[in-house]
Scaffold this motif. Structure first.
Motif, short mmCIF file in Angstrom:
data_model
loop_
_atom_site.label_atom_id
_atom_site.label_comp_id
_atom_site.label_asym_id
_atom_site.label_seq_id
_atom_site.Cartn_x
_atom_site.Cartn_y
_atom_site.Cartn_z
N GLY A 142 0.79 -1.41 0.11
CA GLY A 142 0.01 0.10 -0.17
C GLY A 142 0.94 1.08 -0.04
N ASN A 143 1.92 1.26 0.94
CA ASN A 143 2.75 2.71 0.65
C ASN A 143 3.40 2.94 -0.66
N CYS A 144 3.71 1.69 -1.46
CA CYS A 144 4.10 1.76 -2.97
C CYS A 144 3.04 2.01 -3.67
N TYR A 145 1.64 1.68 -3.49
CA TYR A 145 0.53 2.21 -4.20
C TYR A 145 0.45 3.70 -4.15
N LYS A 146 0.63 4.04 -3.14
CA LYS A 146 0.30 5.70 -3.15
C LYS A 146 0.93 6.53 -4.19
N PRO A 147 2.31 6.43 -4.57
CA PRO A 147 2.82 7.31 -5.62
C PRO A 147 2.51 6.53 -6.83
N ARG A 148 2.41 5.58 -7.01
CA ARG A 148 1.74 4.61 -8.24
C ARG A 148 0.35 5.38 -8.61
N LEU A 149 -0.61 5.16 -7.68
CA LEU A 149 -1.91 5.76 -7.84
C LEU A 149 -2.03 7.25 -8.22
N LEU A 150 -1.01 8.25 -7.21
CA LEU A 150 -1.03 9.62 -7.89
C LEU A 150 -0.47 9.69 -9.05
N MET A 151 0.59 9.22 -9.40
CA MET A 151 1.22 9.37 -11.00
C MET A 151 0.16 8.89 -11.92
N ALA A 152 -0.49 7.77 -11.72
CA ALA A 152 -1.79 7.53 -12.73
C ALA A 152 -2.54 8.70 -12.84
N LYS A 153 -3.07 8.94 -11.67
CA LYS A 153 -4.10 9.99 -11.78
C LYS A 153 -3.62 11.41 -12.52
N LEU A 154 -2.30 11.57 -12.23
CA LEU A 154 -1.85 12.66 -12.79
C LEU A 154 -1.23 12.60 -14.37
N GLY A 155 -1.32 11.44 -14.70
CA GLY A 155 -1.09 11.05 -16.02
C GLY A 155 0.33 11.30 -16.45
N ASP A 175 -6.23 12.31 0.63
CA ASP A 175 -6.83 11.20 0.14
C ASP A 175 -6.28 9.91 -0.40
N ILE A 176 -5.27 10.16 -1.05
CA ILE A 176 -4.42 9.25 -1.69
C ILE A 176 -3.64 8.40 -0.82
N ALA A 177 -2.99 9.07 0.20
CA ALA A 177 -2.20 8.34 1.39
C ALA A 177 -3.10 7.67 2.06
N LEU A 178 -4.28 7.93 2.51
CA LEU A 178 -5.16 7.15 3.41
C LEU A 178 -6.10 6.20 2.64
N TYR A 179 -6.16 6.45 1.26
CA TYR A 179 -7.01 5.56 0.43
C TYR A 179 -6.05 4.02 0.39
N ALA A 180 -4.80 4.30 0.29
CA ALA A 180 -4.17 2.97 0.05
C ALA A 180 -4.28 1.68 1.01
N TYR A 181 -4.37 2.16 2.50
CA TYR A 181 -4.43 0.82 3.38
C TYR A 181 -5.90 0.78 3.72
N THR A 182 -6.51 2.07 3.32
CA THR A 182 -8.02 1.75 4.07
C THR A 182 -8.90 0.97 3.01
N HIS A 183 -8.59 1.09 1.77
CA HIS A 183 -9.48 -0.01 0.95
C HIS A 183 -9.22 -1.34 1.03
N GLY A 192 -8.65 8.54 -13.63
CA GLY A 192 -7.20 8.00 -13.64
C GLY A 192 -7.00 6.83 -12.71
N HIS A 193 -7.88 6.67 -12.04
CA HIS A 193 -7.85 5.65 -11.01
C HIS A 193 -7.26 4.35 -11.40
N VAL A 194 -6.48 3.56 -10.79
CA VAL A 194 -6.06 2.48 -10.94
C VAL A 194 -5.98 1.56 -9.84
N PRO A 195 -6.01 0.33 -9.92
CA PRO A 195 -5.91 -0.50 -8.53
C PRO A 195 -4.71 -0.93 -7.99
N LEU A 196 -4.53 -1.41 -6.73
CA LEU A 196 -3.40 -1.63 -6.11
C LEU A 196 -2.38 -2.20 -7.01
N GLY A 197 -2.47 -3.26 -7.52
CA GLY A 197 -1.42 -3.93 -8.36
C GLY A 197 -0.98 -3.41 -9.55
#
Ligand SMILES: N[C@@H](CCC(=O)N[C@@H](CS)C(=O)NCC(=O)O)C(=O)O
Length: 204
Positions: free
Chosen positions: A11-24, A160-168, A195-200
């Motif tokens: 989940g900690n690694c998902y945070k930057p992946r998710l943000l970069m995906a949302k930012l394109g 929200d990105i930081a807390l989404y990672a492990y809350t979901h 731009g949302h992407v799943p954990l993996g």
């Protein structure tokens, strides 16, 4: 292109992946994992002496560790980091909350329950303590999200990105999200943000 050293199921690694995906944002992904010892090689420790992922390597070769510091850096000048000083500080407040009052309970309990390598650490005392701490953190989020659609106010932010990672992922750690309807609705709002992407998810 920046390089993200990260573990796909973290989940900690998902945070930057998710943000970069949302930012394109384009980035290269290098898999490094606590589970196979690759966070402990001399080569990796030279990049991050703390031996943890995620780690961002900038275009100019500088490194940045700590998931929430990486979020702050990537979000500069974007809709994920408010420009108003107080609104920004509120986002920081949730980032620190995530590291001290949420991740040590919710992420740790998930790890104890999901990774066979961690099962021997899952003593009844540890499971009880992480359940209590995690439920308290979810209660704090629930109280805020009954008042505002996102943690730091009206707009989505890196909080929200930081807390989404492990809350979901909390239910995989044995937490009952049915007790937190505002948190559940917020999870849906964050997932519906463009731009949302799943954990993996990893970039091609
Ligand atoms: N506070 C750090 C925590 C990072 C962390 O604990 N990462 C784990 C994976 S989720 C890790 O690298 N563990 C490897 C180890 O401790 O050897 C952050 O938010 O980036």
């Amino acid at each position: 292109m920046p390089i993200l050293y990260s573990q796909p199921d973290s989940g900690n690694c998902y945070k930057p992946r998710l943000l970069m995906a949302k930012l394109g944002m384009s980035f290269r992904h290098v898999t490094v994992s606590a589970l196979d010892g690759s966070t402990r090689t001399p080569d990796y420790l030279a990049k991050n002496p703390n031996g943890k992922v995620p780690l961002l390597e900038l275009d100019d070769g500088r490194f940045l560790a700590e998931s929430n510091a990486i979020l702050l850096h990537l979000a500069e000048g974007t809709r994920f980091l408010p420009s108003d000083a107080y609104a920004r500080a509120l986002a920081y407040q949730w980032l620190f909350f995530e590291q001290y009052s949420h991740e040590p309970y919710i992420a740790v309990r998930r790890a104890l329950m999901v990774y066979p390598e961690r099962a021997k650490e899952a003593t009844p005392e540890r499971l009880a303590a992480t359940l209590e701490g995690g439920d308290k953190a979810l209660g704090v989020m629930e109280a805020q999200l009954q008042k505002t659609p996102y943690l730091a106010g009206e707009e989505i932010s890196i909080a929200d990105i930081a807390l989404y990672a492990y809350t979901h992922e909390a239910e995989r750690g044995g937490f009952d999200l049915r007790r937190c309807p505002a948190v559940s609705a917020w999870l849906g709002r964050v997932a519906a943000d463009p731009g949302h992407v799943p954990l993996g998810w990893l970039p091609e």
